[in-house]
Design a protein around this motif. Structure first.
Motif, short mmCIF file in Angstrom:
data_model
loop_
_atom_site.label_atom_id
_atom_site.label_comp_id
_atom_site.label_asym_id
_atom_site.label_seq_id
_atom_site.Cartn_x
_atom_site.Cartn_y
_atom_site.Cartn_z
N LYS A 1 0.83 -1.17 -0.07
CA LYS A 1 -0.02 0.11 -0.06
C LYS A 1 0.73 1.40 0.01
CE LYS A 1 -4.48 -0.85 -0.18
NZ LYS A 1 -5.27 -0.34 -1.40
N ILE A 2 1.90 1.14 0.74
CA ILE A 2 2.98 2.57 0.95
C ILE A 2 3.39 2.49 -0.63
CG2 ILE A 2 4.99 3.45 1.80
CD1 ILE A 2 4.15 1.82 4.41
N GLN A 3 3.87 1.60 -1.06
CA GLN A 3 4.66 1.65 -2.51
C GLN A 3 3.35 2.14 -3.48
OE1 GLN A 3 7.96 0.51 -3.59
NE2 GLN A 3 7.11 2.15 -5.08
N LEU B 1 2.30 6.28 -7.31
CA LEU B 1 1.25 7.36 -7.70
C LEU B 1 1.64 8.65 -8.08
CD1 LEU B 1 -1.82 7.16 -8.58
CD2 LEU B 1 -2.28 7.92 -6.46
N VAL B 2 2.52 9.26 -7.25
CA VAL B 2 2.97 10.54 -7.26
C VAL B 2 4.56 10.58 -7.86
CG1 VAL B 2 3.48 12.58 -6.00
CG2 VAL B 2 1.41 11.40 -5.39
N MET B 3 5.19 9.69 -7.29
CA MET B 3 6.75 9.79 -7.63
C MET B 3 6.91 9.22 -9.06
SD MET B 3 8.16 11.84 -5.53
CE MET B 3 9.56 11.94 -6.36
N GLU C 1 13.38 11.58 7.75
CA GLU C 1 12.56 10.39 8.42
C GLU C 1 11.53 11.05 8.44
OE1 GLU C 1 14.16 8.94 11.99
OE2 GLU C 1 13.95 10.78 12.98
N PHE C 2 10.25 9.92 8.33
CA PHE C 2 8.95 10.36 8.33
C PHE C 2 8.14 9.42 9.44
CE2 PHE C 2 11.05 11.48 4.54
CZ PHE C 2 10.73 12.85 4.15
N TYR C 3 7.19 10.12 9.82
CA TYR C 3 6.43 9.22 10.90
C TYR C 3 4.80 9.47 10.60
CZ TYR C 3 4.50 8.14 15.55
OH TYR C 3 3.78 7.67 16.57
N ALA D 1 3.41 8.14 2.99
CA ALA D 1 3.78 8.32 1.50
C ALA D 1 3.66 9.72 1.02
CB ALA D 1 2.79 7.42 0.49
N THR D 2 2.54 10.28 1.46
CA THR D 2 2.39 11.82 1.28
C THR D 2 3.67 12.60 1.87
OG1 THR D 2 0.00 11.52 1.02
CG2 THR D 2 0.77 13.87 1.43
N ARG D 3 3.75 12.25 2.99
CA ARG D 3 4.98 12.93 3.75
C ARG D 3 6.26 13.01 3.04
NH1 ARG D 3 2.20 11.83 9.47
NH2 ARG D 3 0.82 13.59 9.26
#
Length: 197
Positions: A71-73, A78-80, A149-151, A175-177
């Motif tokens: 799901k993260i991928q 979708l954006v990258m 890093e993102f949380y 993913a958005t972050r």
């Protein structure tokens, strides 16, 4: 008899409540609220490559974590994917020495509660949380440009009320972050939030 029942029931109730709330907690956290700016703007590079997201080894080979990773991928791609295609197109028009920016995202910590667990166990399954670390390097020299890093997290009770809806939304948020940080640092190095507030 009533007194004996009271003596047994009240401590048992408190123990049960404390166990429930301790189950709701997660120890996956980061302290930083902001990622510092990268060493330079990403637009200084002429080629770009983003590797697939991977799981840290201790979280791999777990069906729930692997589903979360997919799901993260999906959300990242979708954006990258179109963004990287566009950046490579712009880079191809530049002259001079080729410089390749390699983006390597890793889910370094995760606790993901799926919909089935939410349905059967509810808030007792605990909260969900995820940390993603992204290593951004120059391919030709091996130089590290940034390591943001993102949380993201989802509460045990909100996850229960939505039968896993907020747990799944957490995967979209992480993913958005990441994508927000990458896109905002293309034109100039500005850093960005980790999502830990």
């Amino acid at each position: 008899m009533k007194s004996t029942l009271k003596k047994f029931f009240i401590p048992t109730l408190f123990v049960s409540i404390s166990l429930l709330f301790s189950a709701c907690a997660t120890h996956i956290k980061i302290s930083n609220t902001m990622n510092p700016p990268p060493g330079e703007a990403f637009s200084n590079f002429t080629a770009f490559a983003m590797k697939p997201v991977t799981l840290a080894s201790r979280y791999a080979n777990n069906d729930t974590n692997e589903k979360a990773l997919v799901k993260i991928q999906e959300n990242l791609s979708l954006v990258m994917e179109p963004t990287i295609t566009n950046w490579n197109h712009i880079g191809a028009t530049k002259g001079g020495t080729q410089r390749t920016l390699v983006i390597t995202p890793v889910v370094s910590e995760i606790k993901f509660i799926g919909g089935a667990a939410r349905f059967w166990v509810g808030p007792a399954a605990g909260s969900s949380a995820v940390i993603m670390r992204v290593t951004i390097t120059e391919k030709e020299t091996g130089k590290t440009i940034a390591t943001p890093e993102f949380y993201s997290s989802a509460g045990a009770w909100s996850g229960s009320w939505t039968i896993g809806g907020t747990d799944n939304a957490m995967l979209g948020r992480i993913a958005t972050r990441v994508t927000d940080y990458l896109i905002k640092n293309y034109a100039s190095p500005v850093g960005g939030p980790t999502g830990s507030q």
